[in-house]
Design an enzyme around this catalytic site. Structure first.
Site, mmCIF file in Angstrom:
data_model
loop_
_atom_site.group_PDB
_atom_site.id
_atom_site.type_symbol
_atom_site.label_atom_id
_atom_site.label_comp_id
_atom_site.label_asym_id
_atom_site.label_seq_id
_atom_site.Cartn_x
_atom_site.Cartn_y
_atom_site.Cartn_z
ATOM 1 N N ASP A 154 -22.759 -0.528 10.732
ATOM 2 C CA ASP A 154 -22.519 0.723 10.078
ATOM 3 C C ASP A 154 -23.127 1.402 9.195
ATOM 4 O OD1 ASP A 154 -21.884 -1.082 9.158
ATOM 5 O OD2 ASP A 154 -19.573 -1.502 8.588
ATOM 6 N N ASP A 174 -26.247 0.492 3.058
ATOM 7 C CA ASP A 174 -25.783 0.848 1.833
ATOM 8 C C ASP A 174 -27.303 0.598 0.956
ATOM 9 O OD1 ASP A 174 -24.374 1.920 -0.498
ATOM 10 O OD2 ASP A 174 -22.859 0.227 -0.344
ATOM 11 N N GLY A 189 -29.084 -2.609 1.066
ATOM 12 C CA GLY A 189 -30.066 -2.568 2.116
ATOM 13 C C GLY A 189 -30.410 -4.722 2.264
ATOM 14 N N THR A 239 -27.952 -6.294 3.525
ATOM 15 C CA THR A 239 -27.787 -7.271 4.632
ATOM 16 C C THR A 239 -28.865 -6.607 5.650
ATOM 17 O OG1 THR A 239 -25.815 -6.399 4.335
ATOM 18 C CG2 THR A 239 -26.383 -7.218 6.329
ATOM 19 N N LYS A 278 -26.875 5.436 3.560
ATOM 20 C CA LYS A 278 -26.353 5.891 2.152
ATOM 21 C C LYS A 278 -27.683 5.589 1.190
ATOM 22 C CE LYS A 278 -21.469 4.821 1.598
ATOM 23 N NZ LYS A 278 -20.478 3.097 0.782
ATOM 24 N N ASP A 296 -14.149 -0.211 7.336
ATOM 25 C CA ASP A 296 -12.392 -0.558 6.325
ATOM 26 C C ASP A 296 -12.847 -1.434 5.667
ATOM 27 O OD1 ASP A 296 -14.338 -3.141 6.102
ATOM 28 O OD2 ASP A 296 -12.874 -4.033 6.062
ATOM 29 N N ARG A 313 -9.650 0.244 10.206
ATOM 30 C CA ARG A 313 -10.600 0.589 10.772
ATOM 31 C C ARG A 313 -10.685 1.201 12.424
ATOM 32 N NH1 ARG A 313 -14.675 -3.384 9.270
ATOM 33 N NH2 ARG A 313 -13.947 -5.473 8.449
#
Ligand code: IMP
Ligand code: MG
Length: 187
Positions: A100, A103, A105, A107, A131, A159, A165
């Site tokens: 999704d 941010d 990075g 993950t 982002k 979420d 969601r």
């Protein structure tokens, strides 16, 4: 208090639909009919992935992972673990990870490293929202829906504490607002 006071629309459902269609067409063209394994990152990517794969013309298999990062959702940390791993064999397959938001990075960097241990033919990443100004670690994102530099976003799968969601668009959430016990009814 009206939820509309707390949410400011940043992407309409029509805007998202157009872009998701473009991404699907680009991916179909880049992989030239080759079979693909699409791996979605739960929970946030579920709506984006469901829409995206209907614009990908290649034969495809799908799977999901779920990752937990320690610390609050709004503040990512570098400590990540799987709470659900892949279940299909990706050895020698072309893998497309669908996320999704990228941010910090952390993950995707972690996921890409772990997936690489399975020796896939290739791994590319497709995210709805980048982002990139907030990046802490470098990670190559091959397909980006939208660049949105700041703010906490909800809707279209995204979420805040599992709320919002189902909203068809993407909204900035007012950070002082606490949505417990409250769900927007006017979509
Ligand atoms: P990071 O790139 O490791 O920092 O983490 C990205 C993950 O944090 C995404 O998969 C989202 O689940 C979550 N995230 C980051 N920014 C937002 C946001 O604005 N709204 C909702 N979730 C977010
Ligand atoms: Mg996520």
């Amino acid at each position: 208090m009206d939820y509309k006071d707390q949410l400011r629309k940043v992407l309409s459902s029509e805007t998202i639909k157009t872009r998701v269609c473009e991404l699907g067409e680009q991916i179909s063209k880049d992989y030239e009919g080759r079979p693909l394994v699409i791996i979605g990152i739960l929970n946030g990517a579920f709506i984006f992935m469901a829409d995206l794969i209907r614009h990908i013309k290649n034969p495809l298999q799908i799977d999901f992972v779920r990752l937990a990062s320690y610390g609050s959702q709004a503040k990512s940390s570098g400590h990540i673990s799987f709470t659900k791993d892949i279940e299909i064999d990706i050895k020698d397959k072309d893998v497309l990870v669908v996320e999704d938001i990228v941010d910090t990075g952390y993950t995707l960097k972690y996921l890409k490293e772990v997936l690489n241990l399975h020796n896939p033919a290739s791994i590319r990443i497709c995210c709805l929202i980048d982002k990139k100004e907030r990046r802490k670690v470098s990670v190559e994102v091959d397909y980006v829906g939208f660049d949105i530099p700041s703010g906490f976003l909800v809707g279209y799968g995204l979420d805040f504490n599992e709320n919002y969601r189902g909203l068809p668009g993407v909204y900035h959430l007012n950070p002082v607002y606490k949505p417990e016990g409250f769900m927007p009814s006017d979509r």
